[in-house]
Design a protein around this motif. Sequence first.
Motif, PDB file in Angstrom:
ATOM      1  N   VAL A 129       0.850  -1.192   0.000  1.00 58.99           N
ATOM      2  CA  VAL A 129       0.000   0.000   0.000  1.00 58.99           C
ATOM      3  C   VAL A 129       0.886   1.242   0.000  1.00 58.99           C
ATOM      4  O   VAL A 129       1.802   1.364   0.833  1.00 58.99           O
ATOM      5  N   ALA A 130       0.632   2.172  -0.919  1.00 58.93           N
ATOM      6  CA  ALA A 130       1.343   3.451  -0.948  1.00 58.93           C
ATOM      7  C   ALA A 130       0.622   4.460  -0.070  1.00 58.93           C
ATOM      8  O   ALA A 130      -0.602   4.613  -0.163  1.00 58.93           O
ATOM      9  N   LEU A 131       1.372   5.150   0.793  1.00 57.28           N
ATOM     10  CA  LEU A 131       0.807   6.176   1.659  1.00 57.28           C
ATOM     11  C   LEU A 131       1.257   7.563   1.204  1.00 57.28           C
ATOM     12  O   LEU A 131       2.279   7.716   0.540  1.00 57.28           O
ATOM     13  N   ALA A 132       0.480   8.576   1.597  1.00 60.06           N
ATOM     14  CA  ALA A 132       0.672   9.923   1.064  1.00 60.06           C
ATOM     15  C   ALA A 132       1.932  10.591   1.564  1.00 60.06           C
ATOM     16  O   ALA A 132       2.595  11.332   0.835  1.00 60.06           O
ATOM     17  N   ASP A 133       2.285  10.361   2.825  1.00 57.96           N
ATOM     18  CA  ASP A 133       3.452  11.046   3.367  1.00 57.96           C
ATOM     19  C   ASP A 133       4.002  10.263   4.551  1.00 57.96           C
ATOM     20  O   ASP A 133       3.408   9.285   5.018  1.00 57.96           O
ATOM     21  N   GLY A 134       5.149  10.731   5.049  1.00 55.01           N
ATOM     22  CA  GLY A 134       5.795  10.052   6.154  1.00 55.01           C
ATOM     23  C   GLY A 134       4.993  10.111   7.439  1.00 55.01           C
ATOM     24  O   GLY A 134       5.035   9.169   8.246  1.00 55.01           O
ATOM     25  N   ASP A 135       4.254  11.204   7.660  1.00 53.06           N
ATOM     26  CA  ASP A 135       3.432  11.302   8.866  1.00 53.06           C
ATOM     27  C   ASP A 135       2.357  10.231   8.881  1.00 53.06           C
ATOM     28  O   ASP A 135       2.051   9.648   9.931  1.00 53.06           O
ATOM     29  N   GLU A 136       1.771   9.971   7.722  1.00 52.87           N
ATOM     30  CA  GLU A 136       0.738   8.931   7.637  1.00 52.87           C
ATOM     31  C   GLU A 136       1.337   7.558   7.909  1.00 52.87           C
ATOM     32  O   GLU A 136       0.727   6.720   8.578  1.00 52.87           O
ATOM     33  N   LEU A 137       2.540   7.333   7.406  1.00 49.54           N
ATOM     34  CA  LEU A 137       3.220   6.072   7.664  1.00 49.54           C
ATOM     35  C   LEU A 137       3.485   5.897   9.156  1.00 49.54           C
ATOM     36  O   LEU A 137       3.262   4.824   9.719  1.00 49.54           O
ATOM     37  N   ASP A 138       3.928   6.966   9.803  1.00 47.04           N
ATOM     38  CA  ASP A 138       4.226   6.896  11.237  1.00 47.04           C
ATOM     39  C   ASP A 138       2.963   6.697  12.070  1.00 47.04           C
ATOM     40  O   ASP A 138       2.999   6.062  13.127  1.00 47.04           O
ATOM     41  N   ALA A 139       1.831   7.245  11.604  1.00 47.11           N
ATOM     42  CA  ALA A 139       0.586   7.194  12.378  1.00 47.11           C
ATOM     43  C   ALA A 139      -0.107   5.837  12.295  1.00 47.11           C
ATOM     44  O   ALA A 139      -0.982   5.540  13.119  1.00 47.11           O
ATOM     45  N   ALA A 140       0.250   5.011  11.319  1.00 48.05           N
ATOM     46  CA  ALA A 140      -0.412   3.713  11.155  1.00 48.05           C
ATOM     47  C   ALA A 140      -0.237   2.857  12.403  1.00 48.05           C
ATOM     48  O   ALA A 140       0.857   2.759  12.969  1.00 48.05           O
ATOM     49  N   ASP A 141      -1.326   2.239  12.840  1.00 51.28           N
ATOM     50  CA  ASP A 141      -1.311   1.366  14.015  1.00 51.28           C
ATOM     51  C   ASP A 141      -1.257  -0.079  13.537  1.00 51.28           C
ATOM     52  O   ASP A 141      -2.276  -0.656  13.141  1.00 51.28           O
ATOM     53  N   LEU A 142      -0.065  -0.657  13.582  1.00 48.08           N
ATOM     54  CA  LEU A 142       0.102  -2.034  13.120  1.00 48.08           C
ATOM     55  C   LEU A 142       0.145  -3.029  14.275  1.00 48.08           C
ATOM     56  O   LEU A 142       0.524  -4.184  14.089  1.00 48.08           O
ATOM     57  N   THR A 143      -0.268  -2.578  15.464  1.00 45.88           N
ATOM     58  CA  THR A 143      -0.460  -3.538  16.546  1.00 45.88           C
ATOM     59  C   THR A 143      -1.690  -4.395  16.294  1.00 45.88           C
ATOM     60  O   THR A 143      -1.859  -5.445  16.912  1.00 45.88           O
ATOM     61  N   ARG A 144      -2.549  -3.916  15.384  1.00 42.75           N
ATOM     62  CA  ARG A 144      -3.723  -4.676  14.973  1.00 42.75           C
ATOM     63  C   ARG A 144      -3.603  -5.013  13.491  1.00 42.75           C
ATOM     64  O   ARG A 144      -3.044  -4.216  12.719  1.00 42.75           O
ATOM     65  N   PRO A 145      -4.110  -6.157  13.052  1.00 45.43           N
ATOM     66  CA  PRO A 145      -3.978  -6.528  11.647  1.00 45.43           C
ATOM     67  C   PRO A 145      -4.769  -5.591  10.738  1.00 45.43           C
ATOM     68  O   PRO A 145      -5.915  -5.235  11.053  1.00 45.43           O
ATOM     69  N   PRO A 146      -4.204  -5.157   9.633  1.00 47.48           N
ATOM     70  CA  PRO A 146      -4.998  -4.433   8.635  1.00 47.48           C
ATOM     71  C   PRO A 146      -6.124  -5.323   8.114  1.00 47.48           C
ATOM     72  O   PRO A 146      -5.999  -6.550   8.073  1.00 47.48           O
ATOM     73  N   ARG A 147      -7.216  -4.696   7.705  1.00 52.83           N
ATOM     74  CA  ARG A 147      -8.349  -5.451   7.157  1.00 52.83           C
ATOM     75  C   ARG A 147      -8.256  -5.429   5.632  1.00 52.83           C
ATOM     76  O   ARG A 147      -8.150  -4.370   5.017  1.00 52.83           O
ATOM     77  N   LEU A 148      -8.293  -6.616   5.033  1.00 51.32           N
ATOM     78  CA  LEU A 148      -8.174  -6.753   3.587  1.00 51.32           C
ATOM     79  C   LEU A 148      -9.514  -7.177   3.007  1.00 51.32           C
ATOM     80  O   LEU A 148     -10.141  -8.128   3.491  1.00 51.32           O
ATOM     81  N   GLU A 149      -9.946  -6.475   1.966  1.00 49.86           N
ATOM     82  CA  GLU A 149     -11.212  -6.805   1.292  1.00 49.86           C
ATOM     83  C   GLU A 149     -10.972  -6.889  -0.215  1.00 49.86           C
ATOM     84  O   GLU A 149     -10.649  -5.865  -0.837  1.00 49.86           O
ATOM     85  N   GLU A 197     -10.318 -10.742   1.546  1.00 47.95           N
ATOM     86  CA  GLU A 197      -9.210 -11.370   2.267  1.00 47.95           C
ATOM     87  C   GLU A 197      -8.598 -12.461   1.400  1.00 47.95           C
ATOM     88  O   GLU A 197      -9.298 -13.367   0.943  1.00 47.95           O
ATOM     89  N   PRO A 198      -7.285 -12.415   1.119  1.00 43.04           N
ATOM     90  CA  PRO A 198      -6.648 -13.490   0.349  1.00 43.04           C
ATOM     91  C   PRO A 198      -6.818 -14.830   1.068  1.00 43.04           C
ATOM     92  O   PRO A 198      -6.785 -14.880   2.306  1.00 43.04           O
ATOM     93  N   PRO A 199      -6.991 -15.921   0.318  1.00 43.83           N
ATOM     94  CA  PRO A 199      -7.270 -17.220   0.945  1.00 43.83           C
ATOM     95  C   PRO A 199      -6.235 -17.636   1.977  1.00 43.83           C
ATOM     96  O   PRO A 199      -6.583 -18.207   3.013  1.00 43.83           O
ATOM     97  N   ALA A 200      -4.948 -17.361   1.695  1.00 44.65           N
ATOM     98  CA  ALA A 200      -3.885 -17.753   2.619  1.00 44.65           C
ATOM     99  C   ALA A 200      -3.422 -16.600   3.487  1.00 44.65           C
ATOM    100  O   ALA A 200      -2.389 -16.688   4.145  1.00 44.65           O
ATOM    101  N   GLY A 201      -4.185 -15.495   3.489  1.00 47.47           N
ATOM    102  CA  GLY A 201      -3.743 -14.314   4.208  1.00 47.47           C
ATOM    103  C   GLY A 201      -2.609 -13.633   3.453  1.00 47.47           C
ATOM    104  O   GLY A 201      -2.199 -14.074   2.369  1.00 47.47           O
ATOM    105  N   ALA A 202      -2.071 -12.565   4.021  1.00 47.54           N
ATOM    106  CA  ALA A 202      -0.978 -11.848   3.362  1.00 47.54           C
ATOM    107  C   ALA A 202      -0.269 -10.952   4.354  1.00 47.54           C
ATOM    108  O   ALA A 202      -0.868 -10.465   5.319  1.00 47.54           O
ATOM    109  N   ASN A 203       1.013 -10.743   4.124  1.00 48.05           N
ATOM    110  CA  ASN A 203       1.737  -9.678   4.803  1.00 48.05           C
ATOM    111  C   ASN A 203       1.318  -8.355   4.169  1.00 48.05           C
ATOM    112  O   ASN A 203       1.109  -8.291   2.956  1.00 48.05           O
TER     113      ASN A 203
END
Length: 299
Positions: free
Chosen positions: A169-189, A191-197
């Motif tokens: 996923v491409a993000l708009a700027d570095g602040d947005e990258l820093d603000a992402a909360d990856l302690t929780r899994p991103p939601r994919l729609e 969802e790939p059958p085997a999941g994904a990084n």
Amino acid sequence: MAGLRFTKGHGTGNDFVLIADPDGEQDLAPSEIARLCDRRFGVGADGVLRAVRAAADAEGAAIAVGDPEVEWFMDYRNADGSAAEMCGNGIRVFTAFLLAEGLATLPDGGALRIATRGGVRPVRRDGTGFAVDLGGYALGGPEVLVQVPGVQVARPGLAVTVPNPHVVVALADGDELDAADLTRPPRLEPEPPAGANVELVHPADPLVQEGVGRIRMRVHERGSGETLSCGTGAAAAALAARSWAGLAAPSVWRVAVPGGELGVRMLAADDGEHVELSGPAELVYSGEWPGPLRTSSTR
């Protein structure tokens, strides 16, 4: 399981428990692997790398068939005990472990061929530590919409298989990258059958410096959560960035991750373009597990 000898190692902060099991006698259960990787009740790691001779493991033997140069199978398990196809940081640390334990040799200019669930992968020495040819890759497919906690708007993701499944996923700027909360899994729609990084990427400014593309990346790994680095994820992110940048984009990239920096290079091969990953590998300490690997409900 008393007396289990292990070594702790990492590649740009992506850390592993390594176990030498030449004769295939210690095929740990998922609960035991989760116990080892537990950062409060165990050794603590993003995953376990078990070094077993390919001939001593049915899965490894099937992967290595027809390749007499392959002696070792890298049995890689995520922190939750689930199996993964490959680990780009892990295979470099795995190679350093084999060499340190006297289980393999790697002369300058040579390559050590290692069986993984993602195929046989050759590893060579380079100026940063080790470089691994991850083989071919698949780019694109049905669009995946990615909702990341902390990022206000869902973004389209590009599917990349190398050989683990990734969504970049491409993000708009570095602040947005820093603000992402990856302690929780991103939601994919969907969802790939085997999941994904899931890799979140922001380009440097300028994107290309002296012929080298530069991006910054964070990652949420299936089965492990956010990690300080992901080797195949760095390769996927560089492939995605090159695709987005167009025909004039370079084939050499530097990927900054929270744990350091990795190199990615696209190179021609007889069976199509391959992608190579390079970076450091460090063995931190060795120890012995003192008693049974009891399952813990807390991680």
